[in-house]
Design an enzyme around this catalytic site. Structure first.
Site, PDB file in Angstrom:
ATOM      1  N   ASP A 149       7.713  -5.472   1.630  1.00  0.00           N
ATOM      2  CA  ASP A 149       7.586  -6.093   0.190  1.00  0.00           C
ATOM      3  C   ASP A 149       8.762  -6.487  -0.265  1.00  0.00           C
ATOM      4  O   ASP A 149       8.848  -7.641  -0.839  1.00  0.00           O
ATOM      5  CB  ASP A 149       6.952  -4.735  -0.982  1.00  0.00           C
ATOM      6  CG  ASP A 149       7.507  -3.390  -0.560  1.00  0.00           C
ATOM      7  OD1 ASP A 149       8.128  -3.269   0.463  1.00  0.00           O
ATOM      8  OD2 ASP A 149       7.376  -2.681  -1.381  1.00  0.00           O
ATOM      9  N   ASP A 184       0.067 -11.547   8.972  1.00  0.00           N
ATOM     10  CA  ASP A 184      -1.039 -12.617   8.682  1.00  0.00           C
ATOM     11  C   ASP A 184      -0.736 -13.162   7.287  1.00  0.00           C
ATOM     12  O   ASP A 184      -0.682 -14.049   6.804  1.00  0.00           O
ATOM     13  CB  ASP A 184      -2.258 -11.943   8.707  1.00  0.00           C
ATOM     14  CG  ASP A 184      -3.646 -12.827   8.539  1.00  0.00           C
ATOM     15  OD1 ASP A 184      -3.220 -14.071   8.597  1.00  0.00           O
ATOM     16  OD2 ASP A 184      -4.575 -12.356   8.461  1.00  0.00           O
ATOM     17  N   TYR A 187      -6.103  -4.823  12.104  1.00  0.00           N
ATOM     18  CA  TYR A 187      -7.233  -5.854  12.534  1.00  0.00           C
ATOM     19  C   TYR A 187      -7.905  -5.623  14.032  1.00  0.00           C
ATOM     20  O   TYR A 187      -8.598  -6.353  14.454  1.00  0.00           O
ATOM     21  CB  TYR A 187      -6.271  -7.313  13.033  1.00  0.00           C
ATOM     22  CG  TYR A 187      -5.961  -7.761  11.527  1.00  0.00           C
ATOM     23  CD1 TYR A 187      -6.195  -6.974  10.155  1.00  0.00           C
ATOM     24  CD2 TYR A 187      -5.660  -9.146  11.446  1.00  0.00           C
ATOM     25  CE1 TYR A 187      -5.649  -7.710   9.036  1.00  0.00           C
ATOM     26  CE2 TYR A 187      -4.978  -9.713  10.161  1.00  0.00           C
ATOM     27  CZ  TYR A 187      -5.304  -8.833   9.051  1.00  0.00           C
ATOM     28  OH  TYR A 187      -4.765  -9.446   7.881  1.00  0.00           O
ATOM     29  N   LYS A 225       6.638  -1.357   6.739  1.00  0.00           N
ATOM     30  CA  LYS A 225       6.384  -0.392   5.486  1.00  0.00           C
ATOM     31  C   LYS A 225       6.492   0.895   6.008  1.00  0.00           C
ATOM     32  O   LYS A 225       5.974   1.753   5.682  1.00  0.00           O
ATOM     33  CB  LYS A 225       4.790  -0.672   5.020  1.00  0.00           C
ATOM     34  CG  LYS A 225       4.897  -0.128   3.732  1.00  0.00           C
ATOM     35  CD  LYS A 225       5.469  -0.562   2.632  1.00  0.00           C
ATOM     36  CE  LYS A 225       5.125   0.018   1.390  1.00  0.00           C
ATOM     37  NZ  LYS A 225       6.210  -0.631   0.244  1.00  0.00           N
TER      38      LYS A 225
END
Ligand code: NAP
Length: 481
Positions: A212, A236, A132, A179
């Site tokens: 995940d 987000d 971002y 991740k």
């Protein structure tokens, strides 16, 4: 409450779409809660963009925020054709509000498939780094790139903010969701910094979960989480998911916190289809204001306002996004909350104490300069040639330089030397050149290599390959040995 010279001023930005209605409703609730606030109105968003201010945030708003250090903000839009950056992101980044805190809690009288399971968790998202940061480049007309920048400073302060937040709210467990199994350097940095900071918080249960699986666990058993700390984009997405667990965006508050300014706003946007109709749910902005009152250490007013909102919902007074019974509009819901100031609901407010936002300096987070051994360079080129032909040309042009071509990859997968795979090549290749004799490394030899490459191919960027303090400072390609 009467105002005194120590009464805090708050910059209030009504925003776009449903913003002015839900912000005005919230200000009425705050004023009725016994809080002591001086409101200072300022503007940002669509109207400002349309006046030709490309950032969407005028100077007088920046001055007001600089003065008050506290903002209550409605949602902002970037109208098509005016400016390319979001005024929200500009405000968050200008004032380095590096932590975005998004709590969700099972609400009395708001039925969901999860009702009765006691969901009460907080997603704490890094707010100024990661994808971002919006650093994007077209590599070729058909290949786009966005840089994922993660810093040790960013990871340390978001980790410690989450750990401090858990203590301030009397929570017992904090999970870092990353991740790191795929992005070992960027996402892995948050995992490592979090686990290292966590050693100083033995009173908390601290753990890591792959992002995940975290999404999967949140849908399956959300009650296992108390605080989740994560990177910007992951947070987000996860926090929209968590808001849906307790009734949706109409109930999801947030705080953007830094070492100076704090900005309180709903997670939701301007919901333009509901603008001006007196139907929007003001709860998300109102619960953001509750967080603001706690930030200002006005704990009694915060609890009074939160309890009045809970009680109105418990009494069956529902905005239109709760799909049961006869809904009421924004004004009627606000009136119902104000009537209930001083009453308590069956869901008690959590005990809170002031959050100690950690101050971590750039110098404090900086790794002392150590050894940097140059291994070579990745040169990214545009070509529609087949990999074997590119390798042939690059091998030939590297003759007489200290570099040798180690491999060529396409979107991260080795395509030369052949691995026997069947990668579909697009026109963007990474060519990895290694240098065997480190003493031959200098700027000139790299510039000479680039000059030679540019005689055959358009190159668009170069990454130096380094071993930093004995650790490989670059990843291998998929299939590279
Ligand atoms: P949105 O405004 O959040 O609206 C999405 C949906 O959420 C609405 O259609 C509505 O669902 C529901 N909703 C949101 N707030 C609600 C409320 N207070 N009461 C009742 N229902 C509510 O998302 P969007 O449509 O993607 O974005 C619209 C604009 O807002 C865009 O310009 C976007 O850039 C901007 N935005 C700003 C911020 C911010 O300022 N922080 C954040 C996000 C988006 P139903 O249709 O199911 O009723």
């Amino acid at each position: 409450m009467t105002q005194t010279s120590s009464t805090p001023a708050v910059t209030v930005i009504p925003g776009d779409g449903i913003g002015p209605e839900v912000v005005a409703a919230t200000m009425r609730m705050v004023d009725a809660s016994g809080a002591s606030i001086i409101w200072e109105e300022a503007h940002a968003g669509a109207q400002v963009f349309m006046k030709g201010i490309p950032s969407g945030v005028p100077e007088e708003t920046i001055e007001s925020v600089d003065r008050t250090r506290i903002v209550l903000k409605g949602p902002l839009e970037t109208p098509v054709g005016f400016g390319e950056k979001s005024a929200n992101v500009t405000l968050r980044k200008l004032f380095e509000t590096f932590a975005n805190i998004r709590p969700v809690r099972e609400l009395p009288g708001v039925p969901t498939p999860y009702s009765g399971r006691g969901i009460d968790l907080v997603v704490i998202r890094e707010n100024v780094e990661d994808l971002y940061a919006g650093i994007e480049h077209m590599q070729t007309p058909d290949v786009a790139q966005c840089l994922k920048l993660i810093s040790r400073l960013g990871c340390q302060r978001i980790s410690r903010t989450a750990l401090e937040f858990a203590r301030a709210e009397g929570r017992t467990s904090v999970a870092a969701a990353t991740k790191s199994n795929i992005m070992k350097f960027t996402e892995g940095m948050l995992q490592r910094e979090f686990l290292s900071a966590a050693e100083e918080y033995p009173d908390l249960e601290t753990w890591h979960v792959i992002i995940d699986n975290c999404a999967h666990q949140l849908v399956k058993a959300p009650e296992q989480f108390e605080v989740i700390v994560t990177t910007n984009m992951n947070g987000d997405i996860l926090s929209d998911l968590t808001s849906a667990l307790v009734g949706g965006l109409g109930f999801a508050p947030s705080a953007n916190i830094g070492n100076g300014v704090a900005i309180f706003e709903a997670v939701h946007g301007s919901a333009p289809k509901y603008a001006g109709k007196d139907v929007a749910n003001p709860s998300a902005v109102a619960l953001s204001a509750v967080m603001m009152l706690r930030h200002l250490s006005q704990f009694d007013a915060a609890d009074r306002m939160e309890q009045a909102i809970f009680k109105a919902l418990e009494d069956g007074i529902h905005p239109q996004d709760v799909k049961i019974g006869a809904p009421v509009g924004t004004t009627a819901f606000t009136d119902a909350v104000i009537e209930r100031m001083g009453q308590t609901s069956s869901t008690p407010s959590r005990p809170h104490r002031a959050l100690q936002v950690p101050v971590i300096t750039r110098e404090g987070a900086r790794t002392a300069p150590g050894s940097r051994i140059k291994e070579g360079a990745d040169v990214f080129i545009e070509s529609t040639d087949i990999p074997g032909r590119i390798a042939e040309k690059l091998n030939a042009l590297a003759q007489g330089t200290p570099y040798r071509l180690k491999m060529i990859s396409n979107r991260g997968t080795v395509v030369w030397p052949s691995t026997g795979g069947s990668t579909e090549c697009i026109d963007h290749f990474r060519c990895r050149f290694l240098i065997d004799d480190q003493s031959a490394w200098n700027q000139e030899s790299l510039l000479d290599l680039l000059k030679r490459v540019s005689e055959h191919y358009r190159w668009m960027h170069v990454e130096k390959l380094e071993i930093i303090d004995g650790e490989l400072g670059f990843t291998r390609a998929q299939g590279e040995n």
